[in-house]
Design a protein around this motif. Structure first.
Motif, PDB file in Angstrom:
ATOM      1  N   ARG A   1      -3.063   4.105  -2.111  1.00 55.74           N
ATOM      2  CA  ARG A   1      -3.378   3.368  -3.334  1.00 55.74           C
ATOM      3  C   ARG A   1      -2.678   2.002  -3.353  1.00 55.74           C
ATOM      4  O   ARG A   1      -1.628   1.798  -2.746  1.00 55.74           O
ATOM      5  CB  ARG A   1      -2.942   4.145  -4.575  1.00 55.74           C
ATOM      6  CG  ARG A   1      -1.441   4.136  -4.828  1.00 55.74           C
ATOM      7  CD  ARG A   1      -1.088   4.704  -6.195  1.00 55.74           C
ATOM      8  NE  ARG A   1       0.362   4.713  -6.412  1.00 55.74           N
ATOM      9  CZ  ARG A   1       0.963   5.171  -7.503  1.00 55.74           C
ATOM     10  NH1 ARG A   1       0.234   5.681  -8.483  1.00 55.74           N
ATOM     11  NH2 ARG A   1       2.274   5.128  -7.618  1.00 55.74           N
ATOM     12  N   TYR A   2      -3.296   1.085  -4.089  1.00 57.05           N
ATOM     13  CA  TYR A   2      -2.654  -0.132  -4.551  1.00 57.05           C
ATOM     14  C   TYR A   2      -2.378   0.041  -6.041  1.00 57.05           C
ATOM     15  O   TYR A   2      -3.280   0.384  -6.807  1.00 57.05           O
ATOM     16  CB  TYR A   2      -3.548  -1.356  -4.324  1.00 57.05           C
ATOM     17  CG  TYR A   2      -3.592  -1.821  -2.887  1.00 57.05           C
ATOM     18  CD1 TYR A   2      -2.508  -2.481  -2.322  1.00 57.05           C
ATOM     19  CD2 TYR A   2      -4.721  -1.606  -2.098  1.00 57.05           C
ATOM     20  CE1 TYR A   2      -2.547  -2.913  -1.001  1.00 57.05           C
ATOM     21  CE2 TYR A   2      -4.768  -2.037  -0.779  1.00 57.05           C
ATOM     22  CZ  TYR A   2      -3.680  -2.688  -0.234  1.00 57.05           C
ATOM     23  OH  TYR A   2      -3.719  -3.110   1.073  1.00 57.05           O
TER      24      TYR A   2
ATOM     25  N   LEU B   1      -9.078   0.970   3.348  1.00 55.76           N
ATOM     26  CA  LEU B   1      -8.377   0.256   2.284  1.00 55.76           C
ATOM     27  C   LEU B   1      -7.262  -0.610   2.861  1.00 55.76           C
ATOM     28  O   LEU B   1      -6.995  -1.710   2.371  1.00 55.76           O
ATOM     29  CB  LEU B   1      -7.808   1.245   1.272  1.00 55.76           C
ATOM     30  CG  LEU B   1      -7.233   0.628  -0.005  1.00 55.76           C
ATOM     31  CD1 LEU B   1      -8.307  -0.131  -0.776  1.00 55.76           C
ATOM     32  CD2 LEU B   1      -6.604   1.694  -0.896  1.00 55.76           C
TER      33      LEU B   1
ATOM     34  N   THR C   1      -7.858   5.626  -2.599  1.00 54.41           N
ATOM     35  CA  THR C   1      -8.860   6.161  -1.693  1.00 54.41           C
ATOM     36  C   THR C   1      -8.272   7.340  -0.939  1.00 54.41           C
ATOM     37  O   THR C   1      -7.106   7.707  -1.124  1.00 54.41           O
ATOM     38  CB  THR C   1      -9.376   5.085  -0.722  1.00 54.41           C
ATOM     39  OG1 THR C   1     -10.546   5.581  -0.044  1.00 54.41           O
ATOM     40  CG2 THR C   1      -8.321   4.716   0.304  1.00 54.41           C
TER      41      THR C   1
ATOM     42  N   GLY D   1      -8.582  -4.105   1.819  1.00 53.85           N
ATOM     43  CA  GLY D   1      -8.173  -3.953   0.430  1.00 53.85           C
ATOM     44  C   GLY D   1      -8.333  -5.189  -0.413  1.00 53.85           C
ATOM     45  O   GLY D   1      -8.440  -5.099  -1.648  1.00 53.85           O
TER      46      GLY D   1
ATOM     47  N   LEU E   1       0.856  -1.187   0.000  1.00 51.70           N
ATOM     48  CA  LEU E   1       0.000   0.000   0.000  1.00 51.70           C
ATOM     49  C   LEU E   1       0.891   1.235   0.000  1.00 51.70           C
ATOM     50  O   LEU E   1       1.812   1.354   0.798  1.00 51.70           O
ATOM     51  CB  LEU E   1      -0.915   0.002   1.223  1.00 51.70           C
ATOM     52  CG  LEU E   1      -1.986   1.096   1.273  1.00 51.70           C
ATOM     53  CD1 LEU E   1      -3.029   0.871   0.190  1.00 51.70           C
ATOM     54  CD2 LEU E   1      -2.651   1.144   2.653  1.00 51.70           C
TER      55      LEU E   1
ATOM     56  N   THR F   1      -7.258  -4.065  -9.609  1.00 58.65           N
ATOM     57  CA  THR F   1      -5.881  -3.702  -9.960  1.00 58.65           C
ATOM     58  C   THR F   1      -5.442  -4.369 -11.255  1.00 58.65           C
ATOM     59  O   THR F   1      -4.329  -4.100 -11.732  1.00 58.65           O
ATOM     60  CB  THR F   1      -4.902  -4.077  -8.825  1.00 58.65           C
ATOM     61  OG1 THR F   1      -4.928  -5.488  -8.608  1.00 58.65           O
ATOM     62  CG2 THR F   1      -5.248  -3.346  -7.537  1.00 58.65           C
TER      63      THR F   1
END
Length: 560
Positions: A103-104, A129, A147, A133, A78, A140
């Protein structure tokens, strides 16, 4: 959707899901041009900047630095960052604040980002998240999954009411608030002034309209021409407002667990009471099929037993795990939270059995929380933080990300109240509130003999605060946007299915409805069919026909 705040002191001390030791690493306004193409800044002469209005180009011309999230139990893959936005969009040269992002990364080539909001309002998207997640990993395949903590929430200039939070919750306690409404309103007015003192300037510019403008800055900073978005519960209100404010920037947008755009708080509370009663009835129908059900094997008798148990505990509370009285209204609040996901039904059955057989409230207390959010399967690790005073209104300059340990313990309930009240234009007078409470109480108790009283006092929450915006009721309608997918769940206890169809009618031909004939709050986490159709739309643009449906899930943890 108005969430009912937990009133029991032992729960207030743990009112919010812990910040999980976040230390977000990011950047402010424009930095060196080392970002990759996916994070490229929007050119100054782009339509996004021209649409943004005079003085806002510097916010649209920023890049995001992504770094590993440094904190306790944070997923190693992450990444975290931030964007900077004006506190007041009418004064873009004034104070600024930073919005925390996470974010991923996309696995392989990315076509851009999909932005998530998990609901609330008041919940930290970054924390959600980090904890849940895994629900979004399929996305992805084509997107960076992103987020954020909305303004006033989590690490994004969190609001707080300080000691007044307890005063607000006590004033809106079902018995105290309705027994002496004039005193309760006086206390709420005084508490509202304390919220201003502890929250700083962001409190005057909180709410969904400003959060939607922040999302457009995020879109540009992420390098996306259009916003791809997945919002749950309150997040559907945020998505709809964004679509109204920036119709030509709407990409693939999904609204799951659709909130109302028009109903006043009194009607929202009634809808919540009815929805939770229906969910409880469905749970009891399921429970009595199990020999271990603590209410026996007759559904009608089980419903009567629950009503009697609530009354008995209100009259004669039992000691809680914290040593304080555990009342019938405490039990109602815990049950209401457990009903948001069918997967929690077996745990709720066991918790009720513990209470009835041993007077043990621990199982029920574990369900208590402060708001309505996306029901992730993996539980977070709860923690609390001592309240801190936000910067005083006279402070100049910008507000960076708040340190994780300085996020006020009452941020979730404080943000929930602030955002909902900023979105609501109704401010009845003290005389109007006092005159209507008796009639309203009868309507609420008719809507639900279990949840009616518990939901009633949310109508007091905004007293003493400035009038909210008319924009959502008046302007969020008849949209000319790309197609949007609206998911409504028939057994949703928080956002009734009729809100999905009513909002779709209001938004116009752009709205496409998916009917989820299942249980629980939102469909993405509970229905494989919904999950697949949402992912197919976001990833491939494959939109189901308007009015198509997903059947109820027959397997999973909610089965005996």
């Amino acid at each position: 959707m108005q969430a009912k705040l937990e009133t029991r002191r032992s729960v207030r001390r743990c009112a919010v899901t812990g910040a999980l030791g976040l230390a977000l690493l990011g950047t402010g306004l424009p930095t060196a041009n080392t970002a990759n193409a996916a994070n490229a800044a929007t050119p100054v002469d782009s339509p996004a900047v021209r649409d943004a209005g005079s003085g806002l180009s510097r916010f649209y011309d920023q890049r995001i630095k992504w770094s590993a999230c440094d904190g306790t139990e944070m997923p190693k893959d992450l990444q975290c960052g931030k964007v900077t936005v004006p506190v007041d969009y009418a004064r873009p040269k004034g104070r600024t604040l930073d919005i925390a992002l996470a974010r991923y990364r996309a696995t392989g080539d990315s076509r851009g980002s999909v932005l998530l909001n998990f609901g609330g309002p008041g919940g930290s998207g970054v924390n959600e998240l980090a904890v849940g997640g895994k629900e979004f990993m399929h996305l992805t395949n084509g997107y960076d999954v992103v987020t954020f903590d909305p303004r006033g929430v989590g690490r994004s200039s969190p609001v707080s009411c300080g000691p007044a939070t307890l005063k607000i919750m006590e004033a809106t306690d079902t018995d105290e608030g309705t027994a002496d409404p004039e005193e309760a309103l006086d206390r709420l007015r005084d508490a509202a002034a304390e919220c201003v003192k502890y929250s700083g300037p962001v409190l005057r510019h909180i709410g969904t309209v400003d959060a939607a403008r922040d999302m457009d800055v995020m879109r540009a900073a992420l390098g996306d021409d259009r916003l791809n978005y997945l919002g749950f519960s309150y997040g559907t209100r945020l998505g709809a407002v964004y679509a109204a404010r920036f119709p030509d920037k709407v990409g693939r947008m999904v609204l799951d667990g659709v909130d109302t755009l028009t109903e006043p708080l009194t009607e929202q509370g009634l809808a919540g009471a009815r929805g939770q009663q229906t969910a409880l009835d469905n749970f009891l129908d399921w429970c009595v099929e199990d020999v271990a059900c603590p209410f026996g094997q007759d559904a009608r008798s089980a419903r009567d037993q629950v009503v009697r148990l609530v009354g008995s505990l209100d009259s004669d509370p039992v000691p809680s795990a914290f040593g304080e009285p555990f009342t019938g209204q405490d039990m109602v609040g815990a049950i209401g939270q457990a009903l948001y996901s069918r997967e929690l039904w077996p745990s709720l059955e066991r918790a009720l059995a513990q209470l009835l057989e041993a007077g043990d409230t621990g199982g029920l207390e574990s369900f208590s929380s402060g708001g309505v959010t996306f029901p992730v399967r993996a539980p977070g690790r709860a923690s609390g933080h001592a309240p801190v005073r936000a910067p005083a209104p006279q402070d100049k300059g910008g507000a960076g990300l708040t340190d994780e340990e300085d996020v006020p313990m009452d941020n979730l309930p404080a943000a929930l109240m602030a955002i909902n009240c900023a979105d609501d234009p109704d401010r009845p007078t003290a005389a109007q509130v006092t005159a209507s409470l008796g009639r309203l109480r009868a309507r609420y108790e008719e809507a639900s003999p279990v949840f009616g009283r518990y939901r009633l006092t949310q109508v007091l929450m905004c007293y003493g605060r400035p009038k909210g915006t008319d924009y959502i009721r008046d302007e969020v309608k008849d949209l000319d946007t790309a197609k949007m997918l609206l998911v409504g769940t028939r057994g949703d206890p928080a956002t009734p299915y009729r809100w999905t169809t009513e909002t779709a009618d209001r938004l116009g031909p752009s709205a496409v409805v998916l009917d989820n004939r299942g249980e629980g709050h939102t469909g993405y986490a509970s229905s494989e069919c919904v999950h697949r159709k949402v992912d197919d739309f976001l990833l491939y643009g494959s939109l189901p026909p308007d009015g198509s449906s997903c059947g109820p899930e027959s397997a999973g943890e909610g089965s005996h």
